[in-house]
Design a protein around this motif. Structure first.
Motif, PDB file in Angstrom:
ATOM      1  N   GLU A  96       0.854  -1.070  -0.028  1.00  0.00           N
ATOM      2  CA  GLU A  96       0.007  -0.028  -0.004  1.00  0.00           C
ATOM      3  C   GLU A  96       0.638   1.360   0.034  1.00  0.00           C
ATOM      4  O   GLU A  96       0.557   2.201  -0.797  1.00  0.00           O
ATOM      5  N   ILE A  97       1.916   1.361   0.807  1.00  0.00           N
ATOM      6  CA  ILE A  97       2.713   2.538   0.911  1.00  0.00           C
ATOM      7  C   ILE A  97       3.494   2.684  -0.442  1.00  0.00           C
ATOM      8  O   ILE A  97       3.710   4.008  -0.787  1.00  0.00           O
ATOM      9  N   VAL A  98       3.871   1.709  -1.058  1.00  0.00           N
ATOM     10  CA  VAL A  98       4.507   1.922  -2.466  1.00  0.00           C
ATOM     11  C   VAL A  98       3.340   2.190  -3.602  1.00  0.00           C
ATOM     12  O   VAL A  98       3.857   2.407  -4.725  1.00  0.00           O
ATOM     13  N   GLY A  99       2.180   1.937  -3.492  1.00  0.00           N
ATOM     14  CA  GLY A  99       1.081   2.430  -4.450  1.00  0.00           C
ATOM     15  C   GLY A  99       0.854   1.149  -5.225  1.00  0.00           C
ATOM     16  O   GLY A  99      -0.021   1.065  -6.314  1.00  0.00           O
ATOM     17  N   ASN A 100       1.172   0.041  -4.560  1.00  0.00           N
ATOM     18  CA  ASN A 100       0.865  -1.264  -5.455  1.00  0.00           C
ATOM     19  C   ASN A 100      -0.420  -1.807  -4.677  1.00  0.00           C
ATOM     20  O   ASN A 100      -0.590  -2.893  -3.944  1.00  0.00           O
ATOM     21  N   SER A 106      -3.258  -4.008  10.862  1.00  0.00           N
ATOM     22  CA  SER A 106      -4.517  -3.560  10.105  1.00  0.00           C
ATOM     23  C   SER A 106      -4.266  -1.962  10.119  1.00  0.00           C
ATOM     24  O   SER A 106      -4.820  -1.312   9.032  1.00  0.00           O
ATOM     25  N   THR A 107      -4.100  -1.299  11.050  1.00  0.00           N
ATOM     26  CA  THR A 107      -3.823   0.255  11.359  1.00  0.00           C
ATOM     27  C   THR A 107      -2.892   0.560  10.308  1.00  0.00           C
ATOM     28  O   THR A 107      -3.265   1.449   9.443  1.00  0.00           O
ATOM     29  N   PHE A 108      -1.527  -0.121   9.923  1.00  0.00           N
ATOM     30  CA  PHE A 108      -0.768   0.538   9.045  1.00  0.00           C
ATOM     31  C   PHE A 108      -1.021   0.012   7.676  1.00  0.00           C
ATOM     32  O   PHE A 108      -0.316   0.463   6.754  1.00  0.00           O
TER      33      PHE A 108
END
Length: 270
Positions: A38-42, A236-238
């Motif tokens: 999610e962080i890298v946009g995938n 789940s939060t992150f």
């Protein structure tokens, strides 16, 4: 030392075997993988991001209707939670275990019922993403119940959080349902487009349903007070934090009149 004692008092002192410790590590690595994607946009391909993959990868994907995909996401975890009432008897261990079983069952039953009767879908769910998320939810539910069952002969944590957990769970699940209901009212049966959500906390954040889902998982972790469920709540939060940022970015790119003061997840902060 004081901080260590406070934290230690909020969790069961577990005696994990090598295989259980390995399960912890694998689960942690899996949660880190989901957060990193999610962080890298995938993004995992469901909801607004069902077609977020590259064009070549999208052509190779097996796509499911959103309703079928979402049922695949939640139903295995629901079955694990519901079956625990017969498969994992309480054995005179107090009220905590029945509370945990009930919370997990209510949470995933709510998600299935929302899928069937509340949500109005316009896109698809990639089968690969559905399997990934379904496996994650099932592992969370089954793992939490297993490790809770293992604590039945252990002394209770010195700081009892289960009643605070029930309160957080109730606020989280009600808030999550209310904002899902508001989202469903943005469309009629023939409407497939997106609109800027309004009502509730949507005037402050674009993902209040994520905020309340985080509260739900924190509540369940307080009911459980096991290392495994704490780990799942943090994971789940992150996962949902970068997902909420991506959702805000998506709305801002689609609607010129998207309010700049609306945050992603936490009112006035984030």
């Amino acid at each position: 030392m004081m901080i260590g004692e406070i934290v230690g008092g909020c969790v069961y002192e577990e005696r994990s075997s090598f295989s259980e410790q390995a399960f912890y590590v694998l689960t942690l690595l899996w949660l880190l993988f989901l957060c990193t994607t999610e962080i890298v946009g995938n993004h995992l391909q469901y909801s607004k991001f069902w077609n977020s993959a590259s064009s070549n990868k999208s052509k190779q994907q097996i796509l499911l209707s959103s309703k079928i995909g979402m049922l695949i996401l939640y139903t295995p975890a629901l079955l694990a939670a519901a079956s625990s009432f017969s498969l994992l008897p309480n054995g005179g261990g107090g009220i905590r275990f029945p509370m945990l079983k009930s919370a997990l069952t209510i949470h995933f039953l709510k998600r299935d019922l929302e899928t069937l009767f509340i949500h109005k879908y316009s896109g698809f769910v990639a089968l690969e993403s559905a399997v990934f998320i379904s496996a994650t939810y099932f592992t969370m539910a089954a793992g939490t119940l297993y490790f809770q069952h293992q604590t039945r002969n252990f002394p209770e944590p010195s700081t009892d959080l289960k009643y605070i957990g029930i309160l957080l769970f109730a606020v989280g699940i009600c808030g999550n349902f209310y904002h899902h209901y508001l989202l469903s009212k943005l469309r009629n049966k023939s409407d497939k487009g997106y609109k800027i959500p309004t009502g509730g906390l949507f005037g402050l954040v674009i993902c209040p349903h994520y905020l309340f889902e985080i509260l739900t998982f924190i509540g369940i972790s307080f009911i459980s007070q096991t290392i495994f469920m704490y780990m799942c709540a943090v994971g789940s939060t992150f996962y949902l934090i970068p997902r909420s940022f991506a959702t805000r970015k998506w709305y801002a790119s689609k609607f010129e009149n998207f309010p700049k003061n609306v945050k992603a997840l936490i009112p006035y902060v984030l």
